[in-house]
Design an enzyme around this catalytic site. Structure first.
Site, PDB file in Angstrom:
ATOM      1  N   THR A 265      39.717  27.772  40.515  1.00  0.00           N
ATOM      2  CA  THR A 265      39.685  29.209  40.295  1.00  0.00           C
ATOM      3  C   THR A 265      38.751  29.584  39.152  1.00  0.00           C
ATOM      4  O   THR A 265      38.511  28.768  38.249  1.00  0.00           O
ATOM      5  CB  THR A 265      41.106  29.717  39.971  1.00  0.00           C
ATOM      6  OG1 THR A 265      41.046  31.083  39.568  1.00  0.00           O
ATOM      7  CG2 THR A 265      41.723  28.924  38.828  1.00  0.00           C
ATOM      8  N   ASP A 266      38.270  30.824  39.167  1.00  0.00           N
ATOM      9  CA  ASP A 266      37.467  31.316  38.050  1.00  0.00           C
ATOM     10  C   ASP A 266      38.303  31.548  36.795  1.00  0.00           C
ATOM     11  O   ASP A 266      37.764  31.696  35.694  1.00  0.00           O
ATOM     12  CB  ASP A 266      36.730  32.601  38.430  1.00  0.00           C
ATOM     13  CG  ASP A 266      37.638  33.721  38.911  1.00  0.00           C
ATOM     14  OD1 ASP A 266      38.868  33.529  38.955  1.00  0.00           O
ATOM     15  OD2 ASP A 266      37.113  34.802  39.256  1.00  0.00           O
ATOM     16  N   GLU A 267      39.639  31.564  36.922  1.00  0.00           N
ATOM     17  CA  GLU A 267      40.481  31.847  35.759  1.00  0.00           C
ATOM     18  C   GLU A 267      40.422  30.748  34.698  1.00  0.00           C
ATOM     19  O   GLU A 267      40.815  30.974  33.549  1.00  0.00           O
ATOM     20  CB  GLU A 267      41.921  32.091  36.196  1.00  0.00           C
ATOM     21  CG  GLU A 267      42.068  33.361  37.021  1.00  0.00           C
ATOM     22  CD  GLU A 267      43.502  33.840  37.140  1.00  0.00           C
ATOM     23  OE1 GLU A 267      44.224  33.814  36.124  1.00  0.00           O
ATOM     24  OE2 GLU A 267      43.888  34.241  38.232  1.00  0.00           O
TER      25      GLU A 267
ATOM     26  N   TYR B  64      49.096  29.281  34.197  1.00  0.00           N
ATOM     27  CA  TYR B  64      48.464  28.968  35.483  1.00  0.00           C
ATOM     28  C   TYR B  64      47.036  28.492  35.281  1.00  0.00           C
ATOM     29  O   TYR B  64      46.635  27.434  35.786  1.00  0.00           O
ATOM     30  CB  TYR B  64      48.480  30.193  36.395  1.00  0.00           C
ATOM     31  CG  TYR B  64      47.469  30.109  37.520  1.00  0.00           C
ATOM     32  CD1 TYR B  64      47.524  29.086  38.462  1.00  0.00           C
ATOM     33  CD2 TYR B  64      46.434  31.037  37.622  1.00  0.00           C
ATOM     34  CE1 TYR B  64      46.591  28.992  39.481  1.00  0.00           C
ATOM     35  CE2 TYR B  64      45.499  30.954  38.644  1.00  0.00           C
ATOM     36  CZ  TYR B  64      45.576  29.934  39.567  1.00  0.00           C
ATOM     37  OH  TYR B  64      44.642  29.836  40.569  1.00  0.00           O
TER      38      TYR B  64
ATOM     39  N   LYS C  70      45.313  24.720  36.056  1.00  0.00           N
ATOM     40  CA  LYS C  70      44.163  24.499  36.934  1.00  0.00           C
ATOM     41  C   LYS C  70      43.010  23.863  36.165  1.00  0.00           C
ATOM     42  O   LYS C  70      42.292  22.998  36.704  1.00  0.00           O
ATOM     43  CB  LYS C  70      43.719  25.806  37.577  1.00  0.00           C
ATOM     44  CG  LYS C  70      44.685  26.339  38.620  1.00  0.00           C
ATOM     45  CD  LYS C  70      44.872  25.399  39.806  1.00  0.00           C
ATOM     46  CE  LYS C  70      43.632  25.342  40.681  1.00  0.00           C
ATOM     47  NZ  LYS C  70      43.870  24.511  41.901  1.00  0.00           N
TER      48      LYS C  70
END
Length: 346
Positions: free
Chosen positions: A131-133, A157, A161
């Site tokens: 993810t970009d997060e 979260y 990741k």
């Protein structure tokens, strides 16, 4: 003929990928391994039930013996790893499942593949979907995230990741495991669990309920239609350079309030008698802790090296999505009847 293990293949992006893959590779064998937690849904693969090309296994990626036996029984040569706990609000309320699934689960998969592929890794692929997060948040004038942007995760979260991304990288550099990583922007489309922003707004609007928007609604997200994401994953699997990361995004930055408004406008064009009502349902709610202000991905590398481009723009993809939720009310009403949904995390 490829033998794929798709983890999390009954979830939103995973199930879309399974459908997409069979459309383009009808000769392949796909094994779906999914724990069927709240966001996993066998109904997402209902049209493939009974298809001899597909095997569904209800199981946990943290179950090392199960993972190892699947690799051996099915002669798996390609792993596409979607399985993850992915809802930011849930990670704030209880981070432990995110550490267990996203970090330990990825470790179990990597270890199993390392053992099984030891003598034939050159013909295999392990693609880790992230993810970009992991990159944190951007200021209004910052350039978009690239593959070299430093990691600065701001939620449990995102941190889980980021940890899994680092494990995947380490297994390439330490053991030579044939890995690839993709970091995507916000996905939307069919089969998305209705607590995420776009399906939540669509389904609540259809039922005449309030449309919750966090804070001032000016958080910026870069939206990616799920089938375009699947096309990107396919390109990376087939042509990506081992050990490398590819960011998948569309240069489509939208403020959350604008996104909610566009959903209302599309619904209003379909139900003109309710057009004014939809926007009147928008309600601002207290922002959540650590809410990242802006995400944006620079997809220049995947465009340049793999010739990938999105097919859908935001309005065409969003209209397809709205129409899908209208046509599949039974699917999301069944989920809402048995689940307690939180407000959207994105």
């Amino acid at each position: 003929m490829k033998h794929l293990l798709v983890t999390g293949g009954a979830g939103f992006i995973g199930s879309n990928f399974v459908h997409y893959w069979f459309t383009h590779h009808p000769e392949d064998r796909v094994v779906v391994l999914d724990k069927l937690t709240y966001a996993g849904n066998r109904a997402n693969l209902e049209t493939l039930e009974g298809d001899p090309r597909l095997r569904f296994v209800a199981g946990d990626i943290c179950d090392a013996p199960r993972v190892q036996s699947l690799l051996e029984e099915e002669r798996i040569d390609t792993v596409v790893h979607f399985a993850a706990e992915s809802h930011v609000d849930r990670s704030i309320a209880g981070p432990e499942p995110f550490i267990e699934t996203n970090i330990r689960g990825t470790f179990v998969l990597l270890e199993a593949c390392r053992r099984y592929w030891e003598d034939e890794a050159s013909d295999c692929r392990f693609l880790h979907v992230s993810t970009d997060e992991v990159y944190g948040t951007l200021a209004p004038d910052d350039p978009p995230f690239t593959e070299t942007t430093p990691y600065r995760p701001n939620s449990p979260y995102a941190a889980s990741k980021a940890g899994s991304d680092h494990l995947v990288r380490a297994y390439y550099h330490t053991y030579g495991l044939p890995v690839l990583t993709t970091n995507c922007s916000n996905n939307y489309g069919p089969y998305q669990f209705p607590e995420k922003l776009i399906p939540l707004i669509i389904t609540r609007a259809l039922e005449g309920q309030s449309l919750p928007v966090y804070g001032d609604g000016q958080q910026v997200r870069d939206w990616l239609y799920v089938e375009d994401h699947c096309r990107g994953i396919k390109a990376v699997l087939e042509r990506g350079q081992l050990g490398e990361t590819y960011n998948i995004g569309t240069r489509n930055e939208q403020r959350n309030l604008e996104t909610v408004g566009l959903v209302c406008d599309i619904l209003g064009s379909i139900y003109p008698e309710r057009a004014e009502q939809f926007r009147s349902l928008i309600t601002f709610v207290t922002d959540r802790p650590g809410h990242d202000r802006r995400y944006a991905i620079d997809p220049a590398r995947i465009e340049r090296e793999l010739d990938w481009r999105p097919v859908e723009n935001f309005e065409t993809g969003l209209r397809k999505t709205v129409e899908w939720y209208i046509e599949n009310r039974a699917w999301w009403q069944a989920l809402r009847a048995r689940q307690t949904l939180t407000f959207p995390s994105r």
